[in-house]
Enzyme design. Structure first.
Site, PDB file in Angstrom:
ATOM      1  N   ASP A 189       0.838  -1.198   0.000  1.00 49.58           N
ATOM      2  CA  ASP A 189       0.000   0.000   0.000  1.00 49.58           C
ATOM      3  C   ASP A 189       0.877   1.253   0.000  1.00 49.58           C
ATOM      4  OD1 ASP A 189      -2.183  -1.647   0.193  1.00 49.58           O
ATOM      5  OD2 ASP A 189      -2.370  -1.425   2.372  1.00 49.58           O
TER       6      ASP A 189
HETATM    7  N1  URA Z   1      -1.426  -5.871   3.886  1.00 47.38           N
HETATM    8  C1  URA Z   1      -1.851  -4.598   3.915  1.00 47.38           C
HETATM    9  O1  URA Z   1      -2.863  -4.283   4.541  1.00 47.38           O
HETATM   10  N2  URA Z   1      -1.145  -3.684   3.224  1.00 47.38           N
HETATM   11  C2  URA Z   1      -0.018  -3.964   2.544  1.00 47.38           C
HETATM   12  O2  URA Z   1       0.595  -3.073   1.967  1.00 47.38           O
HETATM   13  C3  URA Z   1       0.412  -5.297   2.528  1.00 47.38           C
HETATM   14  C4  URA Z   1      -0.295  -6.238   3.215  1.00 47.38           C
END
Ligand code: URA
Length: 255
Positions: free
Chosen positions: A106
């Protein structure tokens, strides 16, 4: 000795097209073992010959594997969309044609992100049936509760009804708001949604490992390193969750 055309060797490792390579050769900008080569169809030994284009030396390896310690604020795509692309953090001299992030973090997640131009390896890492585990450190807004271990272990049901595969989770030593999570799958916002499903909230998230390969603690946020064949082998090495916890404790002092 694997012989191949110079223009094929260069086009597999750079952004240049065959016609651009031809021009670069005729201008004297391409050298093999230190001598300019004017003809782009010259045959070279792709393992042994040292090829330079505009002063940049090209690796004999067919594929590139680059690890980024991703900072917050960048999107895991090859183009800018809803933020700057992580590709901007890869130094130009490390970029090869077709380089892309193998997997997603993310925009506000930090940590280990692999770039490669090896589609087959990327598929093995990203596929839903991948046996490559990914370990995250989650900073939680509320203290870790011991019951998470069983809930995650059984396979959590997320708010929208999606069911997660069994996952391992543990509290970090001496830090009640920090947890380690090991996943073998990669659903959208999965770690955040898993903690939401047990009534907690992820404030900060960092990925510290891909398979048996750990993000080096001395790699600063925003910096890249080239991975070697032995590092790629580590991706497929099995590692015990207890060992992960021990190694993971070291990350608290680092970024
Ligand atoms: N899980 C999440 O919530 N975000 C990420 O970036 C990776 C795994």
């Amino acid at each position: 000795m694997p012989m191949m055309r110079l223009d094929k060797f260069i086009s597999e490792r750079t952004e240049y097209t065959r016609s651009q390579i031809k021009q670069l050769c005729s201008k004297g900008s391409v050298s093999v073992n230190g001598s300019a080569v004017k003809k782009s169809d010259t045959k070279i030994d792709s393992d042994a010959d040292k090829v330079e284009v505009c002063g940049r030396s090209l690796s004999a390896e067919r594929y590139s594997y680059i690890l980024l310690n991703k900072p917050k604020g960048y999107v895991s795509s090859t183009v800018d969309s809803d933020g700057e692309s992580v590709l901007k953090l890869v130094p130009e001299d490390m970029r090869t044609k077709g380089l892309f992030p193998a997997g997603r973090l993310d925009k506000d997640t930090t940590g280990a992100l692999l770039f490669t131009d090896d589609g087959e390896l990327a598929h093995r890492i990203c596929s839903p049936n991948s046996h490559i585990s990914k370990v995250y450190i989650a900073e939680l807004s509320r203290p870790f509760e011991q019951e998470y271990v069983e809930k995650f272990g059984k396979g959590l049901t997320l708010a929208n009804g999606e069911v997660c595969a069994p996952a391992k989770v543990r509290a970090a030593e001496n830090a009640e708001n920090l947890a380690f999570v090991e996943l073998h799958e990669g659903m959208y916002h999965q770690v955040k949604r898993m903690f939401a499903a047990v009534g907690n909230h992820v404030e900060n998230l960092k990925r510290i490992s891909l398979g048996g390969f750990f993000l080096p603690e001395n790699l600063p946020l925003g910096e890249c390193m080239c991975l070697l064949p032995k590092d790629i082998e580590q991706l497929f090495a099995k590692i015990d969750f207890d060992d992960i916890l021990t190694i993971g404790q070291n990350y608290f002092s680092a970024n």
